[in-house]
Design a protein around this motif. Structure first.
Motif, short mmCIF file in Angstrom:
data_model
loop_
_atom_site.label_atom_id
_atom_site.label_comp_id
_atom_site.label_asym_id
_atom_site.label_seq_id
_atom_site.Cartn_x
_atom_site.Cartn_y
_atom_site.Cartn_z
N LEU A 99 55.00 35.87 18.53
CA LEU A 99 53.57 35.86 18.88
C LEU A 99 52.73 35.48 17.66
O LEU A 99 51.82 34.66 17.77
N ALA A 100 53.03 36.08 16.53
CA ALA A 100 52.28 35.79 15.30
C ALA A 100 52.47 34.33 14.89
O ALA A 100 51.52 33.68 14.45
N ALA A 101 53.69 33.82 15.04
CA ALA A 101 53.95 32.42 14.69
C ALA A 101 53.12 31.48 15.56
O ALA A 101 52.59 30.48 15.07
N GLY A 157 46.81 26.72 11.83
CA GLY A 157 47.16 25.47 11.17
C GLY A 157 46.39 24.29 11.75
O GLY A 157 45.95 23.39 11.02
N PHE A 158 46.24 24.28 13.07
CA PHE A 158 45.47 23.21 13.72
C PHE A 158 44.01 23.24 13.28
O PHE A 158 43.39 22.19 13.06
N LEU A 159 43.45 24.44 13.15
CA LEU A 159 42.06 24.56 12.69
C LEU A 159 41.93 24.02 11.26
O LEU A 159 40.99 23.28 10.96
N ALA A 160 42.87 24.39 10.40
CA ALA A 160 42.85 23.88 9.03
C ALA A 160 43.00 22.37 9.01
O ALA A 160 42.29 21.68 8.27
N CYS A 202 34.82 26.51 16.20
CA CYS A 202 36.02 27.12 16.79
C CYS A 202 36.44 28.35 15.99
O CYS A 202 36.79 29.39 16.56
N ILE A 203 36.40 28.24 14.67
CA ILE A 203 36.77 29.36 13.81
C ILE A 203 35.78 30.51 13.96
O ILE A 203 36.19 31.68 14.03
N ILE A 215 46.55 31.75 6.31
CA ILE A 215 46.78 32.56 7.51
C ILE A 215 47.96 31.98 8.30
O ILE A 215 48.81 32.71 8.80
N MET A 216 48.00 30.65 8.41
CA MET A 216 49.12 30.00 9.10
C MET A 216 50.45 30.37 8.44
O MET A 216 51.40 30.76 9.11
N TYR A 217 50.50 30.27 7.12
CA TYR A 217 51.72 30.60 6.40
C TYR A 217 52.14 32.05 6.68
O TYR A 217 53.29 32.33 6.98
#
Length: 121
Positions: free
Chosen positions: A50-52, A59-62, A87-88, A19-21
């Motif tokens: 915004l999407a970035a 990415g922080f969650l991962a 959090c997720i 999702i981050m990518y």
């Protein structure tokens, strides 16, 4: 059950790296394919930043989930994984209520399953 829990945590982390990518680097290509029908095609370019930003949070969650897999102390690893999975789940529930019900199944449900399995040890 402990190994299955770690595998599921790893899979949820991998999903959030994906999702981050997509949100940070492929918003106008992969993002457009993923959200086809949910967002007008002409909105992808102006919402790229915004999407970035959103992708960075994923990415922080991962990173948090991956970190939990490398912590040697069982209890500490368990609590860090619980925090990031929660959090997720909260983000997935919020997204399901405010944006699309599909977010529940794609984001929240895998984290819920991982959280349940972690508690079955």
């Amino acid at each position: 059950m402990e190994i299955l829990g770690k595998i599921l945590v790893g899979l949820v982390a991998a999903e959030h790296l994906y999702i981050m990518y997509m949100e940070m680097f492929a918003w106008e290509t992969l993002g457009k394919k993923t959200f086809k029908g949910s967002l007008a095609p002409e909105l992808f370019k102006p919402t790229k930043t915004l999407a970035a930003n959103q992708g960075l949070y994923n990415g922080f969650l991962a990173a948090g989930l991956i970190w939990s897999l490398f912590i040697e102390d069982h209890h500490w690893s368990f609590y860090v994984a619980i925090f990031f999975l929660t959090c997720i789940i909260v983000a997935g529930l919020y997204g399901a209520v405010t944006a699309s019900k599909k977010i529940f199944y794609v984001q929240a449900l895998p984290a819920i399953v991982a959280l349940v399995v972690l508690h079955l040890k």
